[in-house]
Scaffold this motif. Structure first.
Motif, short mmCIF file in Angstrom:
data_model
loop_
_atom_site.label_atom_id
_atom_site.label_comp_id
_atom_site.label_asym_id
_atom_site.label_seq_id
_atom_site.Cartn_x
_atom_site.Cartn_y
_atom_site.Cartn_z
N MET A 105 0.82 -1.12 0.12
CA MET A 105 -0.15 0.08 0.19
C MET A 105 0.78 1.35 0.00
SD MET A 105 -3.01 -1.08 2.53
CE MET A 105 -1.82 -2.05 3.81
N PRO A 106 0.97 1.85 -1.21
CA PRO A 106 2.04 2.97 -1.36
C PRO A 106 1.68 4.09 -0.33
CG PRO A 106 1.46 2.62 -3.61
CD PRO A 106 0.31 1.59 -2.55
N ASP A 176 -1.27 -4.00 -12.90
CA ASP A 176 -2.75 -3.39 -13.13
C ASP A 176 -3.06 -2.03 -12.15
OD1 ASP A 176 -3.16 -5.25 -14.68
OD2 ASP A 176 -4.60 -6.50 -13.39
N LEU A 177 -2.22 -2.02 -10.87
CA LEU A 177 -2.48 -0.88 -10.17
C LEU A 177 -1.94 0.36 -10.64
CD1 LEU A 177 -3.68 0.15 -7.40
CD2 LEU A 177 -1.59 -0.28 -6.26
N MET A 178 -0.51 0.23 -11.11
CA MET A 178 0.18 1.20 -11.74
C MET A 178 -0.55 1.83 -12.90
SD MET A 178 2.83 1.62 -9.57
CE MET A 178 4.38 2.68 -10.81
N LEU A 225 13.72 10.81 -6.03
CA LEU A 225 12.64 11.43 -5.41
C LEU A 225 12.56 10.87 -4.01
CD1 LEU A 225 10.26 13.39 -5.00
CD2 LEU A 225 8.79 11.81 -6.10
N GLU A 226 12.81 11.74 -3.12
CA GLU A 226 12.98 11.35 -1.62
C GLU A 226 11.60 11.19 -1.19
OE1 GLU A 226 16.34 12.06 1.63
OE2 GLU A 226 15.00 13.89 1.25
N ILE A 227 10.93 10.18 -1.45
CA ILE A 227 9.43 9.80 -0.97
C ILE A 227 9.46 8.49 -0.37
CG2 ILE A 227 9.12 8.45 -3.26
CD1 ILE A 227 6.26 9.17 -3.22
N ASN A 228 8.78 8.39 0.75
CA ASN A 228 8.72 7.27 1.52
C ASN A 228 7.31 6.34 0.72
OD1 ASN A 228 10.47 8.21 3.29
ND2 ASN A 228 8.91 8.92 4.73
N TYR A 229 7.91 5.75 -0.34
CA TYR A 229 6.83 5.21 -1.09
C TYR A 229 6.20 3.89 -0.52
CZ TYR A 229 5.02 2.62 -5.39
OH TYR A 229 4.34 2.06 -6.16
N VAL A 230 7.00 2.61 -0.06
CA VAL A 230 6.86 1.70 0.68
C VAL A 230 8.01 1.32 1.28
CG1 VAL A 230 4.80 0.91 -0.93
CG2 VAL A 230 7.28 -0.05 -1.60
N PRO A 231 7.96 0.59 2.54
CA PRO A 231 9.15 -0.14 2.98
C PRO A 231 9.47 -1.36 2.31
CG PRO A 231 7.26 -0.55 4.39
CD PRO A 231 6.82 0.29 3.45
N PRO A 293 3.22 20.51 -0.82
CA PRO A 293 2.16 20.40 -1.91
C PRO A 293 2.33 19.07 -2.92
CG PRO A 293 3.02 22.50 -1.83
CD PRO A 293 3.88 21.63 -0.84
N ALA A 294 3.62 18.65 -2.93
CA ALA A 294 3.84 17.51 -3.79
C ALA A 294 3.37 16.19 -3.02
CB ALA A 294 5.34 17.36 -4.05
N GLU A 295 3.90 16.24 -1.88
CA GLU A 295 3.27 14.92 -0.91
C GLU A 295 1.84 14.90 -0.80
OE1 GLU A 295 3.85 13.22 3.57
OE2 GLU A 295 4.86 14.98 3.20
N THR A 296 1.29 15.94 -0.99
CA THR A 296 -0.38 16.13 -0.75
C THR A 296 -0.87 15.33 -2.11
OG1 THR A 296 -0.55 18.00 0.57
CG2 THR A 296 -2.49 17.73 -0.74
N GLU A 297 -0.16 15.84 -3.15
CA GLU A 297 -0.50 14.88 -4.48
C GLU A 297 -0.40 13.72 -4.71
OE1 GLU A 297 0.54 16.92 -8.48
OE2 GLU A 297 0.63 18.71 -7.61
N TRP A 298 0.67 13.23 -4.18
CA TRP A 298 1.19 11.77 -4.13
C TRP A 298 0.22 10.93 -3.13
CZ3 TRP A 298 4.34 9.41 -7.59
CH2 TRP A 298 5.35 10.00 -8.11
N ARG A 299 0.06 11.44 -2.03
CA ARG A 299 -1.00 10.98 -1.12
C ARG A 299 -2.60 10.74 -1.65
NH1 ARG A 299 0.54 9.28 3.68
NH2 ARG A 299 2.48 10.64 3.78
N THR A 300 -2.77 11.91 -2.18
CA THR A 300 -4.10 11.79 -2.77
C THR A 300 -4.17 10.55 -3.80
OG1 THR A 300 -4.35 14.32 -2.18
CG2 THR A 300 -5.91 13.29 -3.87
N LEU A 301 -3.41 10.49 -4.76
CA LEU A 301 -3.37 9.70 -5.68
C LEU A 301 -3.39 8.35 -5.46
CD1 LEU A 301 -2.81 8.78 -8.96
CD2 LEU A 301 -0.41 8.79 -8.37
N PHE A 302 -2.43 7.94 -4.30
CA PHE A 302 -2.42 6.76 -3.64
C PHE A 302 -3.54 6.26 -2.77
CE2 PHE A 302 2.25 7.14 -4.66
CZ PHE A 302 2.31 6.39 -5.75
#
Length: 331
Positions: A105-106, A176-178, A225-231, A293-302
């Motif tokens: 779960m991203p 499929d999810l991507m 990109l320093e994103i905490n995508y998934v562990p 702002p970028a984190e909000t976009e990523w979080r909203t998407l996932f």
């Protein structure tokens, strides 16, 4: 024949019979690079296994995916070509999909402390489910955060949608999810990542900094990109057939040595995550920080994809339990 002699003969025959049933060699496969700190921890564990009471077992470790991808490793374990594997969730889900709740779960986890809390709470249940499928989990851990490495800079979801993204070929649900998220997903085996970047088959790969450095992915994908995508969560599993053939005293020693190795690997991996980024920056890696702002976009998407993840990529009961434990932890 004197009674005492008869007793010694019976005991000798018993030892021979027990020794014949016990495994003399355990073959273990992993994607971990040879010579890495994680590999060294496994070698140390293997030496403790060799010296364990009632064992004398030799551990042979196949690194760098030489036995194939993780799905192939699980297949080989099922037919007894291998007896053990250090696998990420991508491999463990070939045994039981409940493990996907730890990684699939991203952006559901906000810290590695949350990851550890949820993993330890779920561990008894996950151990039981794996054992029912014929495997014994000897340790669990994580290698830190998966970041996004790319050929062109990525800060927002729209930047990534213009690039071809690596997705593990054996995980059709993730593919499929991507695609549902609007990304150009390209299914490949993990061992084909560098070739894919070199040939232009892919432009971006979600992976940990350590693997980006060890596999030299950053040379072809020099932006992170320093994103905490998934562990990146995983563990060591052994076939139950092999485990059951060991005497109880040997199992105790094996489990203790494995737990020590798992804790060492997790601690070292967290340090190496930062060290790898620093090393790659010296060689030209460009790091994009995550802005609010970028984190909000990523979080909203996932988060918009969570309803599709629940019951498909992650079993509904596991999805709900992970979220319940996160609410519990955050209180």
């Amino acid at each position: 024949m004197k009674p005492i002699v008869r007793i010694f003969i019976i005991l000798a025959l018993y030892r021979v019979a027990v020794g014949a049933e016990q495994p003399q060699r355990i073959k273990l496969a992993t994607l971990l690079p040879r010579g890495s700190s994680a590999h060294q921890a496994l070698l140390e564990m293997g030496e403790k296994w060799r010296q364990a009471p009632g064992a004398g077992v030799t551990l042979t470790i196949y690194t760098d995916g030489t036995m194939g991808g993780e799905a192939e490793t699980v297949r080989r374990m099922r037919v007894d070509q291998l007896q053990g594997g250090v696998l990420s969730v991508a491999g463990l889900m070939e045994i039981d999909r409940a493990v996907t709740g730890l990684q699939t779960m991203p952006m559901v986890f906000r810290s590695l402390d949350e990851v550890e809390y949820v993993r330890e709470k779920l561990r008894p249940m996950l151990d039981k489910r794996l054992e029912e499928k014929g495997f014994v989990a000897l340790f669990w851990g994580d290698a830190g955060w998966v970041r996004i490495f790319s050929k062109k800079p990525v800060t927002r979801p729209g930047d990534l949608k213009t690039q071809k993204v690596f997705v593990l070929a054996s995980d059709s649900g993730q593919v499929d999810l991507m695609k549902r998220a609007g990304f150009q997903a390209v299914p490949l085996e993990y061992t084909d990542t560098l070739t894919g970047l070199q040939t232009g088959l892919i432009d971006a790969v979600p992976t940990t900094p350590f693997y980006a450095l060890a596999g030299q992915f950053y040379l072809r994908a020099p932006y992170m990109l320093e994103i905490n995508y998934v562990p990146l969560v995983g563990g060591l599993v052994m076939t139950r057939k092999t485990w059951d053939a060991l005497p109880p005293v040997t199992r105790d020693a094996f489990r203790q040595a494995a737990e020590e190795a798992g804790k060492k690997i997790s601690a070292q991996s967290h340090r190496e995550m930062e060290e790898a980024v620093a090393a790659m920056k010296k060689r030209g890696l460009q790091v994009s920080q995550m802005t609010p702002p970028a984190e909000t976009e990523w979080r909203t998407l996932f988060e918009g994809l969570y309803p599709q993840i629940r019951g498909n990529l992650v079993p509904a009961d596991m999805f709900d339990e992970v979220h319940r434990l996160l609410r519990e932890y955050r209180k």
